[in-house]
Write a protein that holds these residues in place. Structure first.
Motif, PDB file in Angstrom:
ATOM      1  N   GLY A 182      29.464  26.761  30.695  1.00 24.24           N
ATOM      2  CA  GLY A 182      28.430  26.203  29.835  1.00 24.24           C
ATOM      3  C   GLY A 182      27.832  24.917  30.349  1.00 24.24           C
ATOM      4  N   ASP A 183      28.481  24.267  31.341  1.00 28.12           N
ATOM      5  CA  ASP A 183      27.942  23.031  31.903  1.00 28.12           C
ATOM      6  C   ASP A 183      26.621  23.312  32.626  1.00 28.12           C
ATOM      7  N   ARG A 184      25.672  22.420  32.425  1.00 30.76           N
ATOM      8  CA  ARG A 184      24.402  22.503  33.157  1.00 30.76           C
ATOM      9  C   ARG A 184      24.540  21.615  34.388  1.00 30.76           C
ATOM     10  N   VAL A 185      24.321  22.194  35.568  1.00 32.04           N
ATOM     11  CA  VAL A 185      24.609  21.481  36.804  1.00 32.04           C
ATOM     12  C   VAL A 185      23.436  21.569  37.780  1.00 32.04           C
ATOM     13  N   ARG A 186      23.462  20.638  38.728  1.00 34.77           N
ATOM     14  CA  ARG A 186      22.517  20.633  39.859  1.00 34.77           C
ATOM     15  C   ARG A 186      23.330  20.897  41.110  1.00 34.77           C
ATOM     16  N   VAL A 187      22.946  21.937  41.842  1.00 34.38           N
ATOM     17  CA  VAL A 187      23.697  22.372  43.014  1.00 34.38           C
ATOM     18  C   VAL A 187      22.820  22.237  44.251  1.00 34.38           C
ATOM     19  N   VAL A 188      23.366  21.620  45.287  1.00 38.72           N
ATOM     20  CA  VAL A 188      22.695  21.527  46.585  1.00 38.72           C
ATOM     21  C   VAL A 188      23.547  22.252  47.609  1.00 38.72           C
ATOM     22  N   GLY A 189      22.946  23.169  48.351  1.00 40.03           N
ATOM     23  CA  GLY A 189      23.719  23.903  49.335  1.00 40.03           C
ATOM     24  C   GLY A 189      22.896  24.948  50.042  1.00 40.03           C
ATOM     25  N   GLU A 190      23.540  25.688  50.945  1.00 43.12           N
ATOM     26  CA  GLU A 190      22.870  26.728  51.719  1.00 43.12           C
ATOM     27  C   GLU A 190      23.057  28.081  51.036  1.00 43.12           C
ATOM     28  N   ILE A 191      21.967  28.817  50.918  1.00 40.10           N
ATOM     29  CA  ILE A 191      21.982  30.098  50.220  1.00 40.10           C
ATOM     30  C   ILE A 191      21.976  31.233  51.226  1.00 40.10           C
ATOM     31  N   SER A 192      22.683  32.318  50.921  1.00 41.88           N
ATOM     32  CA  SER A 192      22.749  33.468  51.818  1.00 41.88           C
ATOM     33  C   SER A 192      23.088  34.716  51.019  1.00 41.88           C
ATOM     34  N   ARG A 193      22.956  35.875  51.657  1.00 42.17           N
ATOM     35  CA  ARG A 193      23.299  37.139  51.026  1.00 42.17           C
ATOM     36  C   ARG A 193      24.760  37.480  51.281  1.00 42.17           C
ATOM     37  N   PRO A 194      25.448  38.118  50.336  1.00 40.24           N
ATOM     38  CA  PRO A 194      26.835  38.558  50.573  1.00 40.24           C
ATOM     39  C   PRO A 194      26.878  39.587  51.695  1.00 40.24           C
ATOM     40  N   GLN A 195      27.958  39.570  52.473  1.00 41.72           N
ATOM     41  CA  GLN A 195      28.113  40.487  53.590  1.00 41.72           C
ATOM     42  C   GLN A 195      29.200  41.517  53.294  1.00 41.72           C
ATOM     43  N   ILE A 196      29.127  42.645  53.983  1.00 39.12           N
ATOM     44  CA  ILE A 196      30.174  43.663  53.875  1.00 39.12           C
ATOM     45  C   ILE A 196      31.393  43.178  54.651  1.00 39.12           C
ATOM     46  N   GLY A 197      32.560  43.207  54.022  1.00 38.94           N
ATOM     47  CA  GLY A 197      33.774  42.707  54.639  1.00 38.94           C
ATOM     48  C   GLY A 197      34.274  43.586  55.770  1.00 38.94           C
ATOM     49  N   GLU A 198      35.237  43.064  56.516  1.00 41.94           N
ATOM     50  CA  GLU A 198      35.819  43.821  57.623  1.00 41.94           C
ATOM     51  C   GLU A 198      36.506  45.092  57.141  1.00 41.94           C
ATOM     52  N   ASP A 199      36.977  45.082  55.881  1.00 41.47           N
ATOM     53  CA  ASP A 199      37.631  46.268  55.331  1.00 41.47           C
ATOM     54  C   ASP A 199      36.633  47.272  54.762  1.00 41.47           C
ATOM     55  N   GLY A 200      35.319  46.976  54.908  1.00 36.06           N
ATOM     56  CA  GLY A 200      34.295  47.889  54.426  1.00 36.06           C
ATOM     57  C   GLY A 200      33.873  47.651  52.988  1.00 36.06           C
ATOM     58  N   PHE A 201      34.484  46.656  52.321  1.00 37.94           N
ATOM     59  CA  PHE A 201      34.150  46.385  50.918  1.00 37.94           C
ATOM     60  C   PHE A 201      32.759  45.765  50.825  1.00 37.94           C
ATOM     61  N   ASP A 202      31.890  46.382  50.024  1.00 38.42           N
ATOM     62  CA  ASP A 202      30.523  45.898  49.857  1.00 38.42           C
ATOM     63  C   ASP A 202      30.495  44.859  48.743  1.00 38.42           C
ATOM     64  N   TYR A 203      30.651  43.593  49.121  1.00 39.07           N
ATOM     65  CA  TYR A 203      30.701  42.508  48.140  1.00 39.07           C
ATOM     66  C   TYR A 203      29.371  42.358  47.413  1.00 39.07           C
ATOM     67  N   SER A 204      28.282  42.663  48.101  1.00 40.71           N
ATOM     68  CA  SER A 204      26.959  42.564  47.492  1.00 40.71           C
ATOM     69  C   SER A 204      26.822  43.522  46.317  1.00 40.71           C
ATOM     70  N   ARG A 205      27.296  44.751  46.495  1.00 45.03           N
ATOM     71  CA  ARG A 205      27.222  45.740  45.410  1.00 45.03           C
ATOM     72  C   ARG A 205      28.102  45.322  44.236  1.00 45.03           C
ATOM     73  N   TYR A 206      29.270  44.750  44.542  1.00 41.16           N
ATOM     74  CA  TYR A 206      30.147  44.275  43.472  1.00 41.16           C
ATOM     75  C   TYR A 206      29.469  43.164  42.674  1.00 41.16           C
ATOM     76  N   LEU A 207      28.881  42.192  43.376  1.00 42.77           N
ATOM     77  CA  LEU A 207      28.223  41.081  42.686  1.00 42.77           C
ATOM     78  C   LEU A 207      27.022  41.559  41.883  1.00 42.77           C
ATOM     79  N   ALA A 208      26.374  42.639  42.334  1.00 36.86           N
ATOM     80  CA  ALA A 208      25.219  43.169  41.607  1.00 36.86           C
ATOM     81  C   ALA A 208      25.610  43.619  40.208  1.00 36.86           C
ATOM     82  N   THR A 209      26.860  44.059  40.028  1.00 37.99           N
ATOM     83  CA  THR A 209      27.311  44.457  38.696  1.00 37.99           C
ATOM     84  C   THR A 209      27.396  43.266  37.755  1.00 37.99           C
ATOM     85  N   LYS A 210      27.462  42.037  38.324  1.00 30.68           N
ATOM     86  CA  LYS A 210      27.480  40.815  37.521  1.00 30.68           C
ATOM     87  C   LYS A 210      26.110  40.128  37.525  1.00 30.68           C
TER      88      LYS A 210
END
Length: 280
Positions: free
Chosen positions: A152-180
């Motif tokens: 619930g905290d309202r925050v200001r974030v500074v940082g580098e943005i990027s897309r999630p990558q598929i892990g070495e084990d083949g897990f598609d983290y991007s698809r998982y995050l899309a469910t959220k």
């Protein structure tokens, strides 16, 4: 003279109760496993053709439901594919890896330990790049060395943005995050609160947190917070590893258990106020 072809008699009672299940199955397959969509549609088509050709294949009241099975499944898959094809400006920006951005939004999940330090979900209100606001809305997962923040905290974030990558084990983290409804990752160099304003969900979360810790020792309070709020940020590392070794880490995650607890609280609150049983 009797007409040739399948006999579709709609005079008996008709049941269409399963349409929502088939529609949801189509959406789930189209979102999580698109390659399986043809298999789902083929299965529905086989059931449909069988129900048309053999009247006794399914009970009479379910016959129309069986015949329309591929239609509902196809609509669900189409919804998923159309949603996936909808442009996501935040994901497109992250894919460009533009470098440092500034975001303002609200924390949507308790901070959790990660290889980078801590991580938490952020609902974006606005995003600036090179000194100008480029988009509003969306969700990101923030990684930082220290996250002294709450839901619930309202925050200001500074940082580098990027897309999630598929892990070495083949897990598609991007698809998982899309469910959220999360489109990107942010490796933050700065996370700080903005103002004192807090959303009502954050207020309830904070008051519940305080109430749960009242009268308990720190380790006990950390376990209770994890079981009720799904917040493990204050749990000692050795204690968390003990839960992992015993195979009961799921009790510390947001799950059906929390829904049951909430339903029980609401039920007994309604009983307390003498709400008639038919209206509960």
């Amino acid at each position: 003279m009797r007409r040739r072809g399948p006999d579709l008699d709609l005079s008996p009672p008709v049941r269409l109760d399963l349409w929502a299940i088939l529609l949801a199955a189509g959406v789930a397959v189209g979102t999580l496993a698109p390659p399986l969509a043809p298999l789902l549609l083929a299965s529905g088509s086989i059931v449909s053709i069988g129900a048309l050709l053999w009247r006794d294949l399914v009970p009479t009241e379910w016959r129309l439901m069986a015949i329309l099975a591929p239609v509902f499944a196809a609509v669900g898959v189409a919804i998923a594919l159309l949603h996936a094809a909808t442009p996501d400006p935040l994901a497109e920006l992250a894919a460009m890896e533009p470098g440092e951005v500034v975001l303002v939004g609200r924390i949507a999940s308790p901070p959790e330990s990660s290889s980078f330090g801590y991580m938490a979900d952020l609902r974006v209100e606005s995003l600036w790049y090179e000194g100008r606001e480029v988009l509003r809305g969306g969700g990101v997962e923030v990684f930082a060395g220290d996250l002294s923040i709450r839901v619930g905290d309202r925050v200001r974030v500074v940082g580098e943005i990027s897309r999630p990558q598929i892990g070495e084990d083949g897990f598609d983290y991007s698809r998982y995050l899309a469910t959220k409804k999360i489109s990107a990752l942010v490796e933050a160099t700065s996370v700080r609160p903005v103002g004192e304003e807090r959303g009502w969900i954050g207020q309830v979360h904070r008051r519940t947190d305080i109430a749960l810790a009242y009268g308990l020792r720190p380790r006990e309070a950390a376990v209770v917070r994890g079981m009720v709020l799904g917040d493990r940020s204050l749990m000692p590392e050795d204690l968390e590893k003990s839960f992992q070794r015993s195979g009961v880490t799921h009790v510390l995650a947001i799950s059906g258990q929390h829904v049951v607890i909430l339903a029980a609280v609401i039920y007994f609150a309604l009983r307390l106020f003498a709400i008639p049983a038919g209206l509960r």
